[in-house]
Scaffold this motif. Structure first.
Motif, PDB file in Angstrom:
ATOM      1  N   SER A  35       6.321 -58.972   2.978  1.00 40.46           N
ATOM      2  CA  SER A  35       6.898 -57.741   3.502  1.00 40.46           C
ATOM      3  C   SER A  35       7.828 -58.084   4.644  1.00 40.46           C
ATOM      4  CB  SER A  35       5.792 -56.806   4.000  1.00 40.46           C
ATOM      5  OG  SER A  35       6.344 -55.712   4.689  1.00 40.46           O
ATOM      6  N   ASN A  36       8.865 -57.290   4.800  1.00 38.34           N
ATOM      7  CA  ASN A  36       9.731 -57.420   5.969  1.00 38.34           C
ATOM      8  C   ASN A  36       9.481 -56.207   6.850  1.00 38.34           C
ATOM      9  OD1 ASN A  36      11.629 -57.436   7.918  1.00 38.34           O
ATOM     10  ND2 ASN A  36      13.346 -57.896   6.571  1.00 38.34           N
ATOM     11  N   PRO A  37       8.664 -56.382   7.884  1.00 35.82           N
ATOM     12  CA  PRO A  37       8.241 -55.210   8.661  1.00 35.82           C
ATOM     13  C   PRO A  37       9.263 -54.761   9.695  1.00 35.82           C
ATOM     14  CG  PRO A  37       7.274 -57.197   9.567  1.00 35.82           C
ATOM     15  CD  PRO A  37       8.134 -57.631   8.420  1.00 35.82           C
ATOM     16  N   HIS A  38      10.438 -55.449   9.778  1.00 33.73           N
ATOM     17  CA  HIS A  38      11.410 -55.163  10.839  1.00 33.73           C
ATOM     18  C   HIS A  38      10.698 -55.157  12.191  1.00 33.73           C
ATOM     19  CE1 HIS A  38      14.507 -54.565   7.876  1.00 33.73           C
ATOM     20  NE2 HIS A  38      13.650 -53.845   7.193  1.00 33.73           N
ATOM     21  N   GLU A  39      10.852 -54.094  12.960  1.00 35.39           N
ATOM     22  CA  GLU A  39      10.272 -54.137  14.308  1.00 35.39           C
ATOM     23  C   GLU A  39       8.773 -53.809  14.310  1.00 35.39           C
ATOM     24  OE1 GLU A  39      12.256 -51.911  13.071  1.00 35.39           O
ATOM     25  OE2 GLU A  39      11.783 -49.885  13.793  1.00 35.39           O
ATOM     26  N   ARG A  40       8.245 -53.411  13.161  1.00 35.39           N
ATOM     27  CA  ARG A  40       6.833 -53.045  13.118  1.00 35.39           C
ATOM     28  C   ARG A  40       5.939 -54.284  13.043  1.00 35.39           C
ATOM     29  NH1 ARG A  40       8.995 -48.844   9.371  1.00 35.39           N
ATOM     30  NH2 ARG A  40       8.921 -46.863  10.487  1.00 35.39           N
ATOM     31  N   LEU A  41       4.680 -54.112  13.446  1.00 32.58           N
ATOM     32  CA  LEU A  41       3.766 -55.256  13.486  1.00 32.58           C
ATOM     33  C   LEU A  41       3.151 -55.542  12.120  1.00 32.58           C
ATOM     34  CD1 LEU A  41       2.393 -57.361  15.358  1.00 32.58           C
ATOM     35  CD2 LEU A  41       0.490 -55.758  15.577  1.00 32.58           C
ATOM     36  N   LEU A  42       3.276 -56.804  11.697  1.00 27.84           N
ATOM     37  CA  LEU A  42       2.636 -57.314  10.482  1.00 27.84           C
ATOM     38  C   LEU A  42       1.994 -58.640  10.859  1.00 27.84           C
ATOM     39  CD1 LEU A  42       2.330 -57.532   7.274  1.00 27.84           C
ATOM     40  CD2 LEU A  42       4.429 -58.876   7.383  1.00 27.84           C
ATOM     41  N   GLY A  43       0.749 -58.841  10.533  1.00 26.70           N
ATOM     42  CA  GLY A  43       0.129 -60.118  10.881  1.00 26.70           C
ATOM     43  C   GLY A  43      -1.212 -60.322  10.205  1.00 26.70           C
ATOM     44  N   VAL A  44      -1.666 -61.564  10.243  1.00 28.25           N
ATOM     45  CA  VAL A  44      -3.006 -61.889   9.758  1.00 28.25           C
ATOM     46  C   VAL A  44      -3.746 -62.546  10.914  1.00 28.25           C
ATOM     47  CG1 VAL A  44      -4.374 -63.254   8.141  1.00 28.25           C
ATOM     48  CG2 VAL A  44      -2.220 -62.261   7.387  1.00 28.25           C
ATOM     49  N   MET A  45      -4.971 -62.066  11.180  1.00 31.18           N
ATOM     50  CA  MET A  45      -5.784 -62.690  12.224  1.00 31.18           C
ATOM     51  C   MET A  45      -6.956 -63.394  11.560  1.00 31.18           C
ATOM     52  SD  MET A  45      -6.447 -61.099  15.910  1.00 31.18           S
ATOM     53  CE  MET A  45      -6.543 -62.172  17.337  1.00 31.18           C
ATOM     54  N   ILE A  46      -7.100 -64.660  11.901  1.00 32.21           N
ATOM     55  CA  ILE A  46      -8.132 -65.508  11.285  1.00 32.21           C
ATOM     56  C   ILE A  46      -9.014 -66.080  12.395  1.00 32.21           C
ATOM     57  CG2 ILE A  46      -8.501 -67.654   9.977  1.00 32.21           C
ATOM     58  CD1 ILE A  46      -5.874 -66.993   8.509  1.00 32.21           C
TER      59      ILE A  46
ATOM     60  N   GLU B 305      18.842 -48.642  14.754  1.00 28.28           N
ATOM     61  CA  GLU B 305      18.938 -48.993  16.160  1.00 28.28           C
ATOM     62  C   GLU B 305      18.507 -47.824  17.030  1.00 28.28           C
ATOM     63  OE1 GLU B 305      23.127 -50.372  16.344  1.00 28.28           O
ATOM     64  OE2 GLU B 305      23.630 -48.511  17.401  1.00 28.28           O
ATOM     65  N   PHE B 306      18.493 -48.037  18.310  1.00 29.83           N
ATOM     66  CA  PHE B 306      18.150 -47.031  19.303  1.00 29.83           C
ATOM     67  C   PHE B 306      19.112 -45.852  19.183  1.00 29.83           C
ATOM     68  CE2 PHE B 306      18.892 -45.558  23.699  1.00 29.83           C
ATOM     69  CZ  PHE B 306      17.600 -45.229  24.082  1.00 29.83           C
ATOM     70  N   PRO B 307      18.681 -44.588  19.276  1.00 31.97           N
ATOM     71  CA  PRO B 307      17.297 -44.144  19.501  1.00 31.97           C
ATOM     72  C   PRO B 307      16.582 -43.823  18.196  1.00 31.97           C
ATOM     73  CG  PRO B 307      18.752 -42.277  19.706  1.00 31.97           C
ATOM     74  CD  PRO B 307      19.618 -43.454  19.305  1.00 31.97           C
ATOM     75  N   SER B 308      15.272 -43.654  18.299  1.00 31.94           N
ATOM     76  CA  SER B 308      14.471 -43.184  17.181  1.00 31.94           C
ATOM     77  C   SER B 308      14.374 -41.665  17.293  1.00 31.94           C
ATOM     78  CB  SER B 308      13.075 -43.816  17.268  1.00 31.94           C
ATOM     79  OG  SER B 308      12.272 -43.352  16.202  1.00 31.94           O
ATOM     80  N   LEU B 309      14.736 -40.956  16.217  1.00 35.01           N
ATOM     81  CA  LEU B 309      14.683 -39.488  16.264  1.00 35.01           C
ATOM     82  C   LEU B 309      13.339 -39.014  15.729  1.00 35.01           C
ATOM     83  CD1 LEU B 309      17.859 -40.143  16.251  1.00 35.01           C
ATOM     84  CD2 LEU B 309      18.083 -37.737  15.644  1.00 35.01           C
ATOM     85  N   HIS B 310      12.357 -38.962  16.618  1.00 33.77           N
ATOM     86  CA  HIS B 310      11.042 -38.485  16.202  1.00 33.77           C
ATOM     87  C   HIS B 310      10.587 -37.358  17.138  1.00 33.77           C
ATOM     88  CE1 HIS B 310       9.150 -40.633  19.521  1.00 33.77           C
ATOM     89  NE2 HIS B 310       9.775 -41.741  19.148  1.00 33.77           N
ATOM     90  N   GLY B 311       9.462 -36.758  16.776  1.00 39.11           N
ATOM     91  CA  GLY B 311       9.028 -35.515  17.411  1.00 39.11           C
ATOM     92  C   GLY B 311       8.616 -35.624  18.860  1.00 39.11           C
ATOM     93  N   SER B 312       8.441 -36.842  19.381  1.00 36.59           N
ATOM     94  CA  SER B 312       8.052 -36.912  20.785  1.00 36.59           C
ATOM     95  C   SER B 312       9.092 -37.647  21.623  1.00 36.59           C
ATOM     96  CB  SER B 312       6.674 -37.560  20.919  1.00 36.59           C
ATOM     97  OG  SER B 312       6.587 -38.732  20.157  1.00 36.59           O
ATOM     98  N   ASN B 313      10.318 -37.691  21.120  1.00 41.29           N
ATOM     99  CA  ASN B 313      11.389 -38.344  21.884  1.00 41.29           C
ATOM    100  C   ASN B 313      12.248 -37.284  22.569  1.00 41.29           C
ATOM    101  OD1 ASN B 313      13.499 -39.776  22.936  1.00 41.29           O
ATOM    102  ND2 ASN B 313      14.111 -40.747  21.008  1.00 41.29           N
TER     103      ASN B 313
END
Lengths: 363, 363
Positions: A35-46, B305-313
């Motif tokens: 997966s390419n999570p872009h700025e979101r967190l993706l990881g495996v903890m071992i 890119e910045f900004p994110s248009l979401h309900g708490s911004n």
């Protein structure tokens, strides 16, 4: 021993409490989930003993399961702090976390700061080398995928050479190649497909462009596909019309250098020795100053991976390693030739994965 | 004031000695030089007063000059430590470096460690927000490029809708789109071109695949091009054959929500208010639970890119900001519709950059 178990052994040996893997290529290697999570967190903890878990965006959980990861999966949504989700999940494992292995060449400073804040008095250990060493030797299943990826690269070169005609542009040739590959199910290339003609082939850094191919050109193809998560990478240089003496001379030297390096591959030989084998032939022919880059690089999930085959790398090759061999000579503004194969080290020597002919093709 | 000068003002205001920018998108924004250095070091160092410099692999120096960067350029080769080259060059500027601004969301821990070792007693300041704030307002030259990028996205949707016929696969439609774009000089898409048909359109995370398009499907296109370094991003959903009542109902709701949000755009309105404008319409129609993502995201050199248009911004929109508006409704396994435009905030309201028709196209 599967990949998670291999990392668990390493953690025990090194007295490291856990490893947190976030490089998407490594996550794929360990979990099977690409997966390419872009700025979101993706990881495996071992952990040494406790059950490992995968953390990913909530909406990717079904994909992660489908990919074959059978361990726990923890999702996070955009409105929560993903690092806190990680922290809480790790805490629940009941392991005291004092020493954590991370990929320092991949983890960003803001995540590092967040880990430092969440986990008290954490010591960080570099995990990059360990994963590189795991990934560098391919098992038979990986080798089979790499063979298939190489066969698709061969096919791409075949399509490219057939597309060449007077006046066609480099971009048009590239487009024909990629279109043919899409019809065979290839959705991603391992890097931007490169078609360079005439004097442009003499720039190792040139970009595929609008230049019209004409009789008398050498045309250099450098390309690869991503197939089942693994990359191929091939270079061939062909002649459109009868080549002149200098083109022939340069081609012959590069071919001799490439063949010599390929044939020298066997367990125990060092990267430096392989580089030297090719470089010496090119130097003796008087073109040494025009071979401006390393001999090759590791190949697998990443198109450029560990190890780097350059003149000062004393690492010994082992059975199951896969890498490129790609000497080139670039006489600026005049002639450029590179020939590149993907090779695997076998118990007795070498298996060449890419099979498109290497004797100069005159179109 | 050019972009280097803007950063110099920020350094003076905040009493920061220098900024070291390594995110390739930001390097392009500041220097005009676009490069993907992979694991190699690429960056721009800017001081309060001293001359800025760009550091890049030696072989890329000609490209950096051609790209229009008129400041100093420092090259490094694979056999030297690029961070030490950076350090020596910075020292030569004669500036005492105590406080350094870096992009913490981009810099890796190993580079951070190297900076910490080389420069004594360095304090690090987060630069990400400052660069985001610079990039968020586009000047007229940038807007013009974004208009052109949007026009190419419109053209792609036109090609895609014309390609649809009974039995054609999603991948085949995608290929026709990308082929047509290549002929117009587009070399890179801003992300993987997405064509989803029938029930697959109801997965906001679905992937273009082998599914054969058939009468009765809604077909969702999500795509964009990279043009002169800037991205477009458009989504349209069309009907192949006469749509049923539920398809029509969902489409109408999403269209009303999208139009309402687009028409609400003006300087001073907040991201949350825009999100709420669309979300309220979808909620009132009873589909609220199926609008599972934010309204949109900033658009420019990066596709997200910045900004994110979401309900708490609560961030207020300003003239010159460019972002997407893309509400969607996904009834799992049944109907999926998303409509997405690229919009720019103008003094008086809004300019919609993407122009492909939004009333339901029945093919």
């Amino acid at each position: 021993m599967n990949k998670v178990q291999q990392l668990q052994s390493y953690l025990k040996e090194q007295s490291v409490d856990a490893a947190f893997i976030t490089n998407p290529d490594n996550v794929f290697y360990i979990s099977g989930f690409r997966s390419n999570p872009h700025e979101r967190l993706l990881g495996v903890m071992i952990f040494q003993e406790a059950a490992p878990f995968l953390i990913c965006p909530q909406m990717e959980i079904p994909d992660a399961k489908n990919a074959g990861w059978s361990g726990d999966i923890v999702g996070h949504v955009d409105t929560e702090n993903a690092m806190e989700v990680l922290y809480r999940t790790a805490l629940k494992r009941g392991v005291s976390l004092n020493k954590l292995a991370i990929e320092k060449s991949h983890m960003t400073v803001d995540r590092y700061d967040a880990l430092n804040e969440l986990f008290e008095a954490l010591e960080f250990v570099q995990l990059d080398d360990q994963i590189n060493r795991l990934r560098v030797v391919k098992d038979e299943a990986e080798l089979q995928i790499l063979r298939e990826a190489a066969a698709l690269a061969d096919y791409a070169i075949e399509v490219g050479t057939k597309a060449i005609k007077e006046g066609i542009t480099e971009i048009e040739v590239m487009t024909e190649i990629e279109l043919a590959l899409k019809k065979r199910g290839v959705t991603h290339m391992s890097f931007d497909t490169t078609v360079l003609s005439g004097p442009k082939a003499a720039s190792p850094h040139g970009k595929t462009g609008d230049r019209k191919i004409q009789k008398g050109d050498l045309v250099l193809f450098d390309l690869g596909v991503i197939h089942k998560g693994y990359c191929s990478d091939i270079t061939r240089t062909v002649a459109f019309g009868e080549p002149n003496e200098e083109q022939k001379a340069v081609y012959d030297v590069v071919l001799q250098a490439e063949l010599a390096a390929v044939n020298a591959v066997k367990p125990g030989i060092t990267a430096a020795e392989l580089d030297q084998t090719a470089r010496q032939i090119i130097e003796e022919a008087g073109y040494g100053e025009f071979f401006t880059h390393r001999l090759g690089h590791g190949l697998g999930i990443s198109v450029h991976e560990f190890p780097s085959l350059h003149g000062s790398n004393s690492m010994k090759m082992e059975t199951g390693m896969v890498f490129t061999i790609e000497p080139g000579v670039y006489v600026p503004g005049k002639v450029g030739v590179r020939i590149e194969d993907d090779v695997a080290v076998t118990e007795n020597g070498v298996e060449v994965l890419t099979k498109f002919p290497k004797e100069l093709q005159i179109l």
